[in-house]
Design a protein around this motif. Structure first.
Motif, mmCIF file in Angstrom:
data_model
loop_
_atom_site.group_PDB
_atom_site.id
_atom_site.type_symbol
_atom_site.label_atom_id
_atom_site.label_comp_id
_atom_site.label_asym_id
_atom_site.label_seq_id
_atom_site.Cartn_x
_atom_site.Cartn_y
_atom_site.Cartn_z
ATOM 1 N N CYS A 7 50.787 49.168 -57.949
ATOM 2 C CA CYS A 7 49.820 48.972 -59.029
ATOM 3 C C CYS A 7 50.513 48.936 -60.390
ATOM 4 O O CYS A 7 50.207 48.082 -61.223
ATOM 5 N N GLU B 157 52.213 45.631 -60.808
ATOM 6 C CA GLU B 157 51.248 44.573 -61.101
ATOM 7 C C GLU B 157 50.760 44.658 -62.540
ATOM 8 O O GLU B 157 50.639 43.632 -63.230
ATOM 9 N N ASN C 155 42.857 48.988 -65.879
ATOM 10 C CA ASN C 155 41.581 49.233 -65.219
ATOM 11 C C ASN C 155 41.216 48.080 -64.290
ATOM 12 O O ASN C 155 40.799 48.289 -63.148
ATOM 13 N N ARG C 156 41.404 46.825 -64.741
ATOM 14 C CA ARG C 156 41.091 45.668 -63.904
ATOM 15 C C ARG C 156 42.018 45.592 -62.688
ATOM 16 O O ARG C 156 41.580 45.284 -61.583
ATOM 17 N N VAL C 157 43.300 45.882 -62.877
ATOM 18 C CA VAL C 157 44.243 45.862 -61.752
ATOM 19 C C VAL C 157 43.866 46.922 -60.725
ATOM 20 O O VAL C 157 43.861 46.662 -59.519
ATOM 21 N N LYS D 13 40.879 48.296 -60.215
ATOM 22 C CA LYS D 13 39.627 47.914 -59.550
ATOM 23 C C LYS D 13 39.899 46.853 -58.487
ATOM 24 O O LYS D 13 39.356 46.912 -57.390
ATOM 25 N N SER D 14 40.751 45.905 -58.809
ATOM 26 C CA SER D 14 41.113 44.864 -57.844
ATOM 27 C C SER D 14 41.813 45.475 -56.633
ATOM 28 O O SER D 14 41.547 45.092 -55.494
ATOM 29 N N TYR D 15 42.686 46.442 -56.881
ATOM 30 C CA TYR D 15 43.384 47.119 -55.788
ATOM 31 C C TYR D 15 42.387 47.859 -54.888
ATOM 32 O O TYR D 15 42.472 47.788 -53.669
ATOM 33 N N ARG D 16 41.434 48.548 -55.498
ATOM 34 C CA ARG D 16 40.423 49.272 -54.709
ATOM 35 C C ARG D 16 39.588 48.319 -53.867
ATOM 36 O O ARG D 16 39.307 48.598 -52.702
ATOM 37 N N ARG D 17 39.178 47.178 -54.461
ATOM 38 C CA ARG D 17 38.405 46.199 -53.692
ATOM 39 C C ARG D 17 39.229 45.689 -52.511
ATOM 40 O O ARG D 17 38.714 45.552 -51.404
ATOM 41 N N GLY D 18 40.501 45.422 -52.740
ATOM 42 C CA GLY D 18 41.378 44.971 -51.660
ATOM 43 C C GLY D 18 41.506 46.022 -50.581
ATOM 44 O O GLY D 18 41.523 45.702 -49.382
ATOM 45 N N ARG E 238 38.381 46.028 -48.506
ATOM 46 C CA ARG E 238 38.365 44.872 -47.595
ATOM 47 C C ARG E 238 39.313 45.092 -46.424
ATOM 48 O O ARG E 238 38.989 44.761 -45.280
#
Length: 149
Positions: free
Chosen positions: A10, A13, A41-43, A45-50, A53
Motif C-alpha cells: 500500500c 502504491e 485514503n483512496r489507495v 479503500k481500493s486495497y480493501r475492496r480488492g 473481492r
C-alpha cells in the motif's frame, strides 16, 4: 500475505501515485498534506475492496472445487519429506521446479537465474540442473530404500 507485506504494498502504491501526480501537488503545505492523505485514503479503500473481492472469490472457489481428504502420509512419504528437507537448497530448488511446478530441467536454469541475473551463484547451466536433479533423486531413493549415504 502478512500485514507487513500488505502495508508495504500500500505504501508503495501511495508513493507511486504521488510521484505520478507530482505536477498536481498543491503549493500550500496544509493543502499538500490533505491532498496526500486523500490519495492514501483512496489507495487504502481500493486495497480493501480488492481484499473483499479476493476473499469472496476464494470462498466461491472453495465451494466449487472438490477437495479430497484421502491423503495420509505413509512412512515412505515421511522419509521422502525428511530427506527432501536435508537436501542442499540448490537441489531442493531444482526438485521443486521439476516435480511440483512441472517445469522441465531445460527450463530450470532460466527460472533459477531469473532471481538475480548478475549473480554467478544463481545462474546454472542445463547440465548442472540435470546433475542436481539426478543427485537429489538418488539420495531420496537410497534413503527411502534404507541405504542412506
Amino acid at each position: 500475505m502478512s500485514p507487513a507485506d500488505d502495508a508495504a504494498d500500500c505504501l508503495g502504491e501511495i508513493l507511486l501515485v504521488l510521484w505520478r501526480r507530482r505536477d498536481a501537488l498543491p503549493q500550500a503545505i496544509e493543502e499538500r498534506r490533505a491532498w496526500t492523505f486523500g490519495i492514501a485514503n483512496r489507495v487504502l479503500k481500493s486495497y480493501r475492496r480488492g481484499s473483499i473481492r479476493r476473499i469472496a472469490l476464494m470462498s466461491r472457489l472453495r465451494d466449487e472445487i472438490p477437495v479430497s481428504n484421502s491423503f495420509s502420509p505413509s512412512s515412505d512419504d515421511s522419509a521422502v519429506i525428511d530427506v527432501f528437507a536435508r537436501l542442499r537448497h540448490s537441489n531442493r530448488e531444482v526438485i521443486a521446479l521439476a516435480v511440483w511446478k512441472g517445469f522441465s530441467l531445460a527450463e530450470a536454469p532460466s527460472i533459477l537465474g531469473a532471481h538475480n541475473p548478475e549473480s554467478l551463484e544463481s545462474a546454472i547451466r542445463a547440465d548442472a540442473a540435470r546433475a542436481r536433479y539426478s543427485r537429489a533423486r538418488r539420495r531420496v531413493r537410497l534413503t527411502v530404500e534404507g541405504h542412506d549415504e
